[in-house]
Design a protein around this motif. Sequence first.
Motif, PDB file in Angstrom:
ATOM      1  N   ILE A  99      51.795  34.299  73.556  1.00 48.90           N
ATOM      2  CA  ILE A  99      51.068  33.463  72.606  1.00 48.90           C
ATOM      3  C   ILE A  99      50.665  34.381  71.463  1.00 48.90           C
ATOM      4  O   ILE A  99      49.948  35.358  71.667  1.00 48.90           O
ATOM      5  CB  ILE A  99      49.853  32.786  73.259  1.00 48.90           C
ATOM      6  CG1 ILE A  99      50.313  31.890  74.407  1.00 48.90           C
ATOM      7  CG2 ILE A  99      49.062  32.001  72.223  1.00 48.90           C
ATOM      8  CD1 ILE A  99      49.196  31.323  75.241  1.00 48.90           C
ATOM      9  N   VAL A 100      51.194  34.096  70.283  1.00 52.12           N
ATOM     10  CA  VAL A 100      51.059  34.996  69.145  1.00 52.12           C
ATOM     11  C   VAL A 100      50.005  34.452  68.185  1.00 52.12           C
ATOM     12  O   VAL A 100      50.207  33.420  67.550  1.00 52.12           O
ATOM     13  CB  VAL A 100      52.415  35.167  68.423  1.00 52.12           C
ATOM     14  CG1 VAL A 100      52.290  36.182  67.304  1.00 52.12           C
ATOM     15  CG2 VAL A 100      53.483  35.604  69.413  1.00 52.12           C
ATOM     16  N   ALA A 101      48.864  35.145  68.109  1.00 53.54           N
ATOM     17  CA  ALA A 101      47.763  34.694  67.258  1.00 53.54           C
ATOM     18  C   ALA A 101      48.024  35.045  65.795  1.00 53.54           C
ATOM     19  O   ALA A 101      47.781  34.240  64.904  1.00 53.54           O
ATOM     20  CB  ALA A 101      46.451  35.308  67.717  1.00 53.54           C
ATOM     21  N   THR A 102      48.519  36.268  65.559  1.00 56.05           N
ATOM     22  CA  THR A 102      48.801  36.707  64.197  1.00 56.05           C
ATOM     23  C   THR A 102      50.102  37.485  64.170  1.00 56.05           C
ATOM     24  O   THR A 102      50.517  38.066  65.177  1.00 56.05           O
ATOM     25  CB  THR A 102      47.684  37.619  63.642  1.00 56.05           C
ATOM     26  OG1 THR A 102      47.586  38.784  64.475  1.00 56.05           O
ATOM     27  CG2 THR A 102      46.350  36.910  63.602  1.00 56.05           C
ATOM     28  N   GLY A 103      50.734  37.502  63.002  1.00 59.44           N
ATOM     29  CA  GLY A 103      51.971  38.247  62.842  1.00 59.44           C
ATOM     30  C   GLY A 103      53.162  37.493  63.385  1.00 59.44           C
ATOM     31  O   GLY A 103      53.053  36.375  63.878  1.00 59.44           O
ATOM     32  N   ASP A 104      54.317  38.115  63.272  1.00 54.66           N
ATOM     33  CA  ASP A 104      55.553  37.543  63.797  1.00 54.66           C
ATOM     34  C   ASP A 104      56.153  38.504  64.809  1.00 54.66           C
ATOM     35  O   ASP A 104      55.987  39.712  64.708  1.00 54.66           O
ATOM     36  CB  ASP A 104      56.535  37.267  62.667  1.00 54.66           C
ATOM     37  CG  ASP A 104      56.121  36.054  61.845  1.00 54.66           C
ATOM     38  OD1 ASP A 104      55.937  34.971  62.450  1.00 54.66           O
ATOM     39  OD2 ASP A 104      55.956  36.177  60.622  1.00 54.66           O
TER      40      ASP A 104
ATOM     41  N   THR B 247      57.698  41.741  63.388  1.00 51.62           N
ATOM     42  CA  THR B 247      58.599  41.572  62.244  1.00 51.62           C
ATOM     43  C   THR B 247      57.870  41.170  60.972  1.00 51.62           C
ATOM     44  O   THR B 247      58.467  40.656  60.043  1.00 51.62           O
ATOM     45  CB  THR B 247      59.683  40.525  62.562  1.00 51.62           C
ATOM     46  OG1 THR B 247      59.045  39.292  62.933  1.00 51.62           O
ATOM     47  CG2 THR B 247      60.578  40.987  63.693  1.00 51.62           C
ATOM     48  N   SER B 248      56.565  41.413  60.942  1.00 53.57           N
ATOM     49  CA  SER B 248      55.805  41.116  59.738  1.00 53.57           C
ATOM     50  C   SER B 248      54.896  42.290  59.411  1.00 53.57           C
ATOM     51  O   SER B 248      54.693  43.177  60.237  1.00 53.57           O
ATOM     52  CB  SER B 248      54.980  39.837  59.911  1.00 53.57           C
ATOM     53  OG  SER B 248      54.042  40.006  60.944  1.00 53.57           O
ATOM     54  N   ASN B 249      54.345  42.287  58.219  1.00 51.69           N
ATOM     55  CA  ASN B 249      53.444  43.367  57.814  1.00 51.69           C
ATOM     56  C   ASN B 249      52.112  43.295  58.544  1.00 51.69           C
ATOM     57  O   ASN B 249      51.432  44.295  58.712  1.00 51.69           O
ATOM     58  CB  ASN B 249      53.212  43.327  56.305  1.00 51.69           C
ATOM     59  CG  ASN B 249      54.467  43.711  55.534  1.00 51.69           C
ATOM     60  OD1 ASN B 249      55.280  44.497  56.016  1.00 51.69           O
ATOM     61  ND2 ASN B 249      54.642  43.145  54.359  1.00 51.69           N
ATOM     62  N   ALA B 250      51.725  42.105  58.966  1.00 55.15           N
ATOM     63  CA  ALA B 250      50.456  41.930  59.679  1.00 55.15           C
ATOM     64  C   ALA B 250      50.596  42.425  61.118  1.00 55.15           C
ATOM     65  O   ALA B 250      51.680  42.354  61.707  1.00 55.15           O
ATOM     66  CB  ALA B 250      50.049  40.458  59.681  1.00 55.15           C
ATOM     67  N   ASP B 251      49.517  42.949  61.671  1.00 57.65           N
ATOM     68  CA  ASP B 251      49.512  43.318  63.084  1.00 57.65           C
ATOM     69  C   ASP B 251      49.740  42.066  63.924  1.00 57.65           C
ATOM     70  O   ASP B 251      49.185  41.008  63.632  1.00 57.65           O
ATOM     71  CB  ASP B 251      48.179  43.943  63.483  1.00 57.65           C
ATOM     72  CG  ASP B 251      47.990  45.337  62.899  1.00 57.65           C
ATOM     73  OD1 ASP B 251      48.987  45.939  62.470  1.00 57.65           O
ATOM     74  OD2 ASP B 251      46.843  45.803  62.867  1.00 57.65           O
ATOM     75  N   SER B 252      50.558  42.205  64.947  1.00 53.05           N
ATOM     76  CA  SER B 252      50.761  41.093  65.871  1.00 53.05           C
ATOM     77  C   SER B 252      49.712  41.168  66.972  1.00 53.05           C
ATOM     78  O   SER B 252      49.608  42.172  67.663  1.00 53.05           O
ATOM     79  CB  SER B 252      52.164  41.149  66.489  1.00 53.05           C
ATOM     80  OG  SER B 252      53.137  40.847  65.536  1.00 53.05           O
TER      81      SER B 252
END
Length: 80
Positions: A10-15, A68-73
């Motif tokens: 379950i991914v709260a932030t990022g990709d 795969t995104s700049n945001a921390d996952s």
Amino acid sequence: SMDNWMLRAIVATGDLEIYIGLNPDTVDKGGHNWYASTATGRDVRIAVKTTDPSFHIATYYYVYLVSTSNADSQIKLSLD
């Protein structure tokens, strides 16, 4: 008897991309048995039946997680 297992993130932030394979050296380079990503949503699931030709009893599987995104996952990972 158990007829399947599921790896769930379950991914709260990022990709995220998730690869599962038999060889740690190739699991992220095309040598994976199963793959899933947040392209399908925030609840990423890989469900594997024991009848799957890629599934083997008494075998180590390697899970490779890629942000795969700049945001921390931020993820909650579970194996059921």
